[in-house]
Scaffold this motif. Structure first.
Motif, PDB file in Angstrom:
ATOM      1  N   TYR A  26       0.815  -1.203   0.000  1.00  0.00           N
ATOM      2  CA  TYR A  26       0.000   0.000   0.000  1.00  0.00           C
ATOM      3  C   TYR A  26       0.857   1.265   0.000  1.00  0.00           C
ATOM      4  O   TYR A  26       0.491   2.267  -0.624  1.00  0.00           O
ATOM      5  CB  TYR A  26      -0.957   0.007   1.200  1.00  0.00           C
ATOM      6  N   ASN A  51      -9.412   4.399 -10.097  1.00  0.00           N
ATOM      7  CA  ASN A  51     -10.029   3.379  -9.262  1.00  0.00           C
ATOM      8  C   ASN A  51      -8.898   2.629  -8.572  1.00  0.00           C
ATOM      9  O   ASN A  51      -8.074   2.014  -9.240  1.00  0.00           O
ATOM     10  CB  ASN A  51     -10.836   2.440 -10.170  1.00  0.00           C
ATOM     11  N   PHE A  52      -8.821   2.720  -7.248  1.00  0.00           N
ATOM     12  CA  PHE A  52      -7.673   2.080  -6.612  1.00  0.00           C
ATOM     13  C   PHE A  52      -8.039   1.370  -5.321  1.00  0.00           C
ATOM     14  O   PHE A  52      -9.060   1.629  -4.696  1.00  0.00           O
ATOM     15  CB  PHE A  52      -6.551   3.090  -6.370  1.00  0.00           C
ATOM     16  N   SER A  53      -7.173   0.440  -4.990  1.00  0.00           N
ATOM     17  CA  SER A  53      -7.278  -0.314  -3.754  1.00  0.00           C
ATOM     18  C   SER A  53      -5.884  -0.351  -3.157  1.00  0.00           C
ATOM     19  O   SER A  53      -5.039   0.482  -3.489  1.00  0.00           O
ATOM     20  CB  SER A  53      -7.817  -1.699  -4.069  1.00  0.00           C
ATOM     21  N   SER A  54      -5.598  -1.287  -2.268  1.00  0.00           N
ATOM     22  CA  SER A  54      -4.301  -1.265  -1.591  1.00  0.00           C
ATOM     23  C   SER A  54      -3.128  -1.552  -2.524  1.00  0.00           C
ATOM     24  O   SER A  54      -2.045  -1.015  -2.332  1.00  0.00           O
ATOM     25  CB  SER A  54      -4.294  -2.240  -0.414  1.00  0.00           C
ATOM     26  N   TYR A  56      -3.350  -1.780  -6.256  1.00  0.00           N
ATOM     27  CA  TYR A  56      -3.467  -1.444  -7.679  1.00  0.00           C
ATOM     28  C   TYR A  56      -4.099  -0.076  -7.849  1.00  0.00           C
ATOM     29  O   TYR A  56      -4.792   0.418  -6.955  1.00  0.00           O
ATOM     30  CB  TYR A  56      -4.282  -2.493  -8.457  1.00  0.00           C
TER      31      TYR A  56
ATOM     32  N   HIS B  46      -7.335   1.083   5.123  1.00  0.00           N
ATOM     33  CA  HIS B  46      -7.803   1.907   4.021  1.00  0.00           C
ATOM     34  C   HIS B  46      -9.002   1.226   3.399  1.00  0.00           C
ATOM     35  O   HIS B  46      -9.178   0.012   3.533  1.00  0.00           O
ATOM     36  CB  HIS B  46      -6.689   2.132   3.001  1.00  0.00           C
ATOM     37  N   PRO B  47      -9.843   2.007   2.732  1.00  0.00           N
ATOM     38  CA  PRO B  47     -11.028   1.415   2.106  1.00  0.00           C
ATOM     39  C   PRO B  47     -10.666   0.304   1.133  1.00  0.00           C
ATOM     40  O   PRO B  47      -9.578   0.293   0.549  1.00  0.00           O
ATOM     41  CB  PRO B  47     -11.658   2.609   1.386  1.00  0.00           C
ATOM     42  N   GLN B  48     -11.569  -0.626   0.974  1.00  0.00           N
ATOM     43  CA  GLN B  48     -11.382  -1.720   0.018  1.00  0.00           C
ATOM     44  C   GLN B  48     -11.169  -1.167  -1.381  1.00  0.00           C
ATOM     45  O   GLN B  48     -10.334  -1.651  -2.137  1.00  0.00           O
ATOM     46  CB  GLN B  48     -12.640  -2.591   0.032  1.00  0.00           C
ATOM     47  N   ASN B  49     -11.930  -0.127  -1.712  1.00  0.00           N
ATOM     48  CA  ASN B  49     -11.836   0.458  -3.044  1.00  0.00           C
ATOM     49  C   ASN B  49     -12.287   1.914  -3.012  1.00  0.00           C
ATOM     50  O   ASN B  49     -13.232   2.266  -2.315  1.00  0.00           O
ATOM     51  CB  ASN B  49     -12.729  -0.322  -4.033  1.00  0.00           C
ATOM     52  N   ILE B  50     -11.558   2.748  -3.772  1.00  0.00           N
ATOM     53  CA  ILE B  50     -11.948   4.139  -3.964  1.00  0.00           C
ATOM     54  C   ILE B  50     -11.948   4.402  -5.459  1.00  0.00           C
ATOM     55  O   ILE B  50     -10.982   4.088  -6.149  1.00  0.00           O
ATOM     56  CB  ILE B  50     -10.973   5.108  -3.264  1.00  0.00           C
ATOM     57  N   ASN B  51     -13.032   4.960  -5.949  1.00  0.00           N
ATOM     58  CA  ASN B  51     -13.189   5.232  -7.370  1.00  0.00           C
ATOM     59  C   ASN B  51     -13.574   6.699  -7.485  1.00  0.00           C
ATOM     60  O   ASN B  51     -14.612   7.108  -6.980  1.00  0.00           O
ATOM     61  CB  ASN B  51     -14.320   4.341  -7.913  1.00  0.00           C
ATOM     62  N   PHE B  52     -12.707   7.509  -8.110  1.00  0.00           N
ATOM     63  CA  PHE B  52     -13.023   8.928  -8.133  1.00  0.00           C
ATOM     64  C   PHE B  52     -12.728   9.585  -9.459  1.00  0.00           C
ATOM     65  O   PHE B  52     -11.949   9.098 -10.274  1.00  0.00           O
ATOM     66  CB  PHE B  52     -12.305   9.676  -7.003  1.00  0.00           C
TER      67      PHE B  52
END
Lengths: 86, 86
Positions: A26, A51-54, A56, B46-52
């Protein structure tokens, strides 16, 4: 239909560019996100979608005003990508 | 099937939480993203996924280790949301 342009893929009828960036940890993802944010702030442009996660970050780029795939921005984002370093 | 918990929606069989945050300008979106990043860094979660994009941030939260919807994290993220101020 999709084509490859470097590591980026064009998607849809418009010349949208898409690339997935993978990371081991991360902390690396966060560094990349910070760099992306600085680039957007400096240029006043930002990707259409992130669009992201820990581990990617998926980046989608709008076409340029002239309707072409935004290769210049893609290359500048590629230059920020340090998948293994920290 | 989805339920509302405050402004968040549970999604799927697991207790994932989802909320969309809307903004008027990219500067506000960026401030919110920066605050989210600080929260993640301070907590090590941290959130599982963030899409912005320029004017919205979609956040998806994993359930807690005990399998419950993570209301505590949802509330902390809600507290970061300043849709009109700067």
């Amino acid at each position: 239909m999709s084509d490859q342009i470097g590591q980026w893929e064009t998607r849809g009828k418009t010349q949208t560019l898409f690339r997935r960036f993978n990371f081991e940890r991360y902390a690396q993802t966060r560094d990349f996100m910070d760099a992306l944010s600085e680039l957007a702030q400096a240029d006043g442009v930002h990707p259409q979608n992130i669009n992201f996660s820990s581990t990617y970050v998926n980046v989608t780029l709008d076409p340029t005003d002239s309707g072409q795939a935004n290769h210049l921005l893609a290359q500048r984002i590629d230059a920020l990508y340090k998948p293994t370093g920290h």
